[in-house]
Design a protein around this motif. Structure first.
Motif, mmCIF file in Angstrom:
data_model
loop_
_atom_site.group_PDB
_atom_site.id
_atom_site.type_symbol
_atom_site.label_atom_id
_atom_site.label_comp_id
_atom_site.label_asym_id
_atom_site.label_seq_id
_atom_site.Cartn_x
_atom_site.Cartn_y
_atom_site.Cartn_z
ATOM 1 N N GLU A 194 -19.591 4.045 7.408
ATOM 2 C CA GLU A 194 -20.519 5.105 7.026
ATOM 3 C C GLU A 194 -20.377 6.293 7.964
ATOM 4 N N ASN B 144 -23.505 10.037 3.329
ATOM 5 C CA ASN B 144 -24.897 10.300 2.946
ATOM 6 C C ASN B 144 -25.018 11.621 2.208
ATOM 7 N N GLU C 247 -24.179 7.743 -0.607
ATOM 8 C CA GLU C 247 -25.458 7.090 -0.345
ATOM 9 C C GLU C 247 -26.574 8.061 -0.680
ATOM 10 N N ASP D 178 -29.730 3.968 -0.468
ATOM 11 C CA ASP D 178 -29.932 3.793 0.968
ATOM 12 C C ASP D 178 -31.411 3.557 1.289
ATOM 13 N N LYS E 285 -28.616 -0.723 -0.028
ATOM 14 C CA LYS E 285 -28.623 -0.869 1.424
ATOM 15 C C LYS E 285 -30.046 -1.183 1.874
ATOM 16 N N GLU F 45 -28.606 -3.228 6.793
ATOM 17 C CA GLU F 45 -28.419 -2.173 7.784
ATOM 18 C C GLU F 45 -29.262 -2.435 9.032
HETATM 19 MG MG MG Z 1 -26.994 6.024 5.045
#
Ligand code: MG
Ligand code: C2E
Ligand code: MG
Ligand code: MG
Length: 292
Positions: free
Chosen positions: A59, A118, A150, A180, A201, A237
């Motif tokens: 990421e 992201n 994300e 996310d 996530k 995460e």
């Molecule tokens: Mg993220």
């Protein structure tokens, strides 16, 4: 405090308010110059499969090192960038920089992995968003199935139909979509059925509850199985300790991202990691490009 200097009549702002407004204006001004001044850079945090610890991808996390303000957290500057729409310029810079690095490393090490980036809700609402993604992929040579975007539940402040349309366009090209921060905000599982997402996530808030004493420490396992029933894969995460890791393995969580297996890395350390995974002892720890 009213009538601070007695000259201009009523003063609406006291000292602290003035300071805060000044700081915010300062932040905004500096942020807008951050790209041309080379103050932004990216870190990359690895994600691994839970069972065999194969690299799934990494990421992209943006950092801002301002000579005047010091290191400013993305938690502080991303909202400012969103309010001023600078996030559109910054988002393109982030995507282009990450894709360029990814392609360079892929050409060097021939791995098959996912680059997660992201994306802010503001970017999704920008009419040129899909075209922007397409052109960055073309410019850098990254293949769409190696890219994952994300998104967060904050996109639901906008028109649901419009957002779903945009996501479907990206899916058609072959891009992966991840939701996310599940566990913060409203976190309704019903969103998962509405949105064309591939991956969920689970936020650190939920992962932390695994080692907590509250009743919600039993919640992550059932969530994983529900999500799997929808054909969506799960990344945990903020995994920091082996109790969490064992729990997640036991409950068939697909992938792990967290300090336990890797902090966000700068370019040099990412290169070292890929070198190790490619030429090191543990040969099964990286997916070769030829496999897919
Ligand atoms: Mg993220
Ligand atoms: P996020 O996308 O949920 O990113 C995960 C955050 O958790 C990152 O914080 C990461 O450094 C941190 N983290 C990962 N593993 C662990 C762990 O085991 N323990 C702990 N304590 N923390 C862990 P970071 O880099 O400060 O980013 C914060 C948020 O800022 C991100 O949350 C994301 O919402 C936003 N952000 C970061 N980079 C970007 C970007 O390029 N674009 C956009 N739009 N937002 C970004
Ligand atoms: Mg998150
Ligand atoms: Mg977040």
């Amino acid at each position: 405090k009213v009538k601070e200097d007695g000259k201009n009549g009523v003063q609406f702002f006291n000292k602290e308010m003035k300071d805060r407004i000044f700081m915010r204006m300062e932040l905004e001004k500096r942020l807008h110059a951050s790209i041309e001044n080379n103050e932004l850079y990216l870190l990359y945090q690895p994600q691994y499969t839970s069972d065999t610890k194969k690299l799934r991808g990494f990421e992209t996390l943006v950092r801002w090192n301002s000579p005047e303000l010091g290191a400013v957290s993305p938690v502080t500057f991303i909202p400012v960038a969103e309010e001023t729409k600078f996030i559109n310029t910054m988002g393109r810079w982030i995507l282009k920089t990450a894709c360029t690095k990814f392609k360079e490393l892929q050409d060097k090490y021939h791995f098959n992995a996912v680059l997660s980036v992201n994306i802010s809700a503001v970017q999704i609402m920008e009419p040129s968003f899909v075209q922007m993604i397409k052109s960055v992929l073309e410019e850098t040579g990254v293949r769409p199935y190696n890219l994952e975007i994300e998104i967060t539940e904050s996109i639901f402040i906008s028109s649901m139909d419009y957002v779903i349309g945009v996501l479907n366009e990206l899916k058609e090209i072959g891009i992966n979509i991840a939701l996310d921060d599940f566990g913060t905000g409203y976190s309704s599982l019903s969103y998962l059925q509405l949105l064309p997402i591939d991956t969920l996530k689970i936020d650190k808030v939920f992962i932390d509850s695994i080692v907590g004493k509250g009743i919600d420490r039993h919640i992550v396992g059932p969530i994983i199985s529900l999500v799997h029933q929808m054909d969506i894969s799960v990344v945990a995460e903020g995994v920091e300790n082996s109790i969490q890791l064992e729990y997640l393995k036991e409950h068939n969580c697909d992938c792990i991202q967290g300090y336990i297996w890797g902090k966000p890395l700068n370019e040099e350390d990412l290169n070292k990691l890929l070198y190790q995974l490619t030429f090191g002892e543990a040969e099964d720890s990286i997916l070769r490009e030829s496999i897919s």
